[in-house]
Motif scaffolding. Structure first.
Motif, PDB file in Angstrom:
ATOM      1  N   ALA A  92       0.828  -1.207   0.000  1.00  0.00           N
ATOM      2  CA  ALA A  92       0.000   0.000   0.000  1.00  0.00           C
ATOM      3  C   ALA A  92       0.865   1.261   0.000  1.00  0.00           C
ATOM      4  O   ALA A  92       0.571   2.229  -0.712  1.00  0.00           O
ATOM      5  CB  ALA A  92      -0.927  -0.010   1.209  1.00  0.00           C
ATOM      6  N   VAL A 145      -2.961  -5.846  -3.883  1.00  0.00           N
ATOM      7  CA  VAL A 145      -3.055  -4.638  -3.050  1.00  0.00           C
ATOM      8  C   VAL A 145      -2.672  -3.405  -3.853  1.00  0.00           C
ATOM      9  O   VAL A 145      -3.382  -2.375  -3.824  1.00  0.00           O
ATOM     10  CB  VAL A 145      -2.167  -4.776  -1.804  1.00  0.00           C
ATOM     11  CG1 VAL A 145      -2.150  -3.461  -1.013  1.00  0.00           C
ATOM     12  CG2 VAL A 145      -2.659  -5.916  -0.912  1.00  0.00           C
ATOM     13  N   PHE A 157      -8.204  -5.370   1.911  1.00  0.00           N
ATOM     14  CA  PHE A 157      -7.726  -6.684   1.472  1.00  0.00           C
ATOM     15  C   PHE A 157      -7.221  -7.463   2.687  1.00  0.00           C
ATOM     16  O   PHE A 157      -6.510  -6.913   3.542  1.00  0.00           O
ATOM     17  CB  PHE A 157      -6.577  -6.524   0.466  1.00  0.00           C
ATOM     18  CG  PHE A 157      -5.985  -7.827   0.013  1.00  0.00           C
ATOM     19  CD1 PHE A 157      -6.547  -8.535  -1.042  1.00  0.00           C
ATOM     20  CD2 PHE A 157      -4.851  -8.349   0.637  1.00  0.00           C
ATOM     21  CE1 PHE A 157      -5.996  -9.737  -1.463  1.00  0.00           C
ATOM     22  CE2 PHE A 157      -4.295  -9.551   0.221  1.00  0.00           C
ATOM     23  CZ  PHE A 157      -4.881 -10.251  -0.831  1.00  0.00           C
ATOM     24  N   TYR A 162      -0.600 -10.002   3.501  1.00  0.00           N
ATOM     25  CA  TYR A 162      -0.887  -8.569   3.630  1.00  0.00           C
ATOM     26  C   TYR A 162      -2.325  -8.346   4.077  1.00  0.00           C
ATOM     27  O   TYR A 162      -3.242  -9.079   3.673  1.00  0.00           O
ATOM     28  CB  TYR A 162      -0.646  -7.851   2.300  1.00  0.00           C
ATOM     29  CG  TYR A 162       0.772  -7.982   1.785  1.00  0.00           C
ATOM     30  CD1 TYR A 162       1.827  -7.329   2.424  1.00  0.00           C
ATOM     31  CD2 TYR A 162       1.060  -8.767   0.675  1.00  0.00           C
ATOM     32  CE1 TYR A 162       3.131  -7.447   1.965  1.00  0.00           C
ATOM     33  CE2 TYR A 162       2.361  -8.894   0.207  1.00  0.00           C
ATOM     34  CZ  TYR A 162       3.382  -8.238   0.863  1.00  0.00           C
ATOM     35  OH  TYR A 162       4.672  -8.372   0.406  1.00  0.00           O
ATOM     36  N   VAL A 164      -4.924  -4.890   4.525  1.00  0.00           N
ATOM     37  CA  VAL A 164      -5.121  -3.461   4.298  1.00  0.00           C
ATOM     38  C   VAL A 164      -6.571  -3.133   4.615  1.00  0.00           C
ATOM     39  O   VAL A 164      -7.485  -3.817   4.145  1.00  0.00           O
ATOM     40  CB  VAL A 164      -4.803  -3.070   2.842  1.00  0.00           C
ATOM     41  CG1 VAL A 164      -5.103  -1.598   2.609  1.00  0.00           C
ATOM     42  CG2 VAL A 164      -3.354  -3.371   2.506  1.00  0.00           C
TER      43      VAL A 164
END
Length: 339
Positions: A92, A145, A157, A162, A164
């Motif tokens: 991100a 992402v 996400f 990951y 986010v």
């Protein structure tokens, strides 16, 4: 056919020639990029390694992303294909930085997504180095992402690697940057066919490149996605006579055990999954570049480029040494025969 070149962020491409006359400095990079636009080159690839793969880990190496940002400010037409390795960049945050650079360059940014191969570099920089297929699984999430943050007003996400929550990224890129990637393993080709715009290959003869392109086209068609573009890395030697070109080839293909780049050669072989063996002679020059056969007179090199175009290649990513002088020669003697 589009003509691109590797920016010499490592000070050259030859593992047995200490000084190639193109220092790993901002001054040289700027001069080369500005002149390349004048000569009609379309694109530069800025490789990302924090250590010097070619001249040895103790040698200087430019940082890819700060160099690319500076290049965006001093060029007007050149496409900037910048390598990025997901293991080294939070997606991100990276998406925000890349969108800003795309704005600075007025839509000229492209990504070359690389799933890493140099375990010793990761160790020295304190980054976890995962197994081959795990690295591609991470890249898959990373791309989701990055592209999601570029495209959605608010992006969330949750994956294995990951997480986010409600990411807002403004301003967006001028256009979504083109995503290039390469790889010869099944994990790589499956991901690239689904998530990328272009497939880039190591140097090989046209008869080996053509089936690779056909395979990727089949994969893409099966997914009902738009056609891909295809690029190939190559090292070029252009001389007035074939004999002179062959003498230059002999001079640069002599990497001996114990040379600065030899340990990296072993690391590369251990951490990649290639479709064919790489000889020590191949590794004398970066990215198996001499296998492409772009060695000879201007007419011979142009004829070989036409064979690659017939196989489906539409972008060449060229290396040469010394870079500026040889790019001048290629622009004057080879490009007119191709175009």
């Amino acid at each position: 056919m589009r003509f691109g070149y590797w920016l010499p962020v490592f000070g050259g491409w030859l593992r047995n020639v200490p000084d190639e006359g193109m220092a790993a400095t901002w001054d040289y990079a700027r001069r080369l990029a500005v002149r390349s636009e004048e000569l009609g080159w379309d694109l530069t690839l800025v490789a990302e390694l924090f250590l010097n793969d070619i001249k040895g880990p103790a040698a200087p190496a430019l940082d890819a992303w700060t160099t690319a940002a500076a290049l965006a400010a001093v060029t007007t037409r050149l496409e900037l294909m910048v390598a990025v390795r997901p293991t080294f960049h939070s997606p991100a945050i990276f998406a925000k930085q890349a969108a800003n650079l795309d704005r600075i360059s007025n839509g000229r940014l492209a990504l070359n997504v690389v799933s890493s191969w140099w375990s010793d570099e990761a160790r020295r920089y304190g980054v976890r180095f995962e197994r081959h297929d795990d690295r591609y699984a991470r890249t898959d999430e990373w791309l989701r992402v990055v592209t999601g943050a570029w495209q959605e007003p608010e992006f969330t996400f949750h994956g294995e690697h990951y997480h986010v929550e409600e990411c807002v990224l403004e301003p967006k890129p001028v256009r979504r940057p083109v995503i290039y990637a390469g790889g010869e393993s099944e994990a790589a080709k499956s991901l690239i066919a689904r998530a990328c715009d272009a497939y880039v290959m190591h140097g090989d003869p046209p008869e080996r490149i053509a089936p690779k392109i056909a395979d990727m086209r089949r994969r893409r068609d099966a997914l009902e996605l738009s056609p891909m573009h295809f690029g190939m890395a190559a090292y070029v030697i252009v001389r007035p006579t074939e004999a002179e070109a062959e003498r230059e080839r002999a001079r640069i293909t002599d990497v001996s055990e114990g040379s600065p780049g030899y340990a990296n050669y072993r690391d590369f072989l251990q951490n990649t999954q290639l479709e064919q063996q790489v000889s020590r002679e191949d590794y004398s020059v970066s990215n198996r570049g001499l296998r492409a056969g772009l060695v000879g007179t201007p007419e011979q090199v142009a004829d070989q480029i036409h064979r690659f175009a017939a196989a489906g290649v539409d972008l060449l990513l060229l290396q040469c040494s010394p870079q500026l002088e040889e790019m001048e020669r290629i622009a004057a003697e080879v490009m007119p025969l191709v175009r």
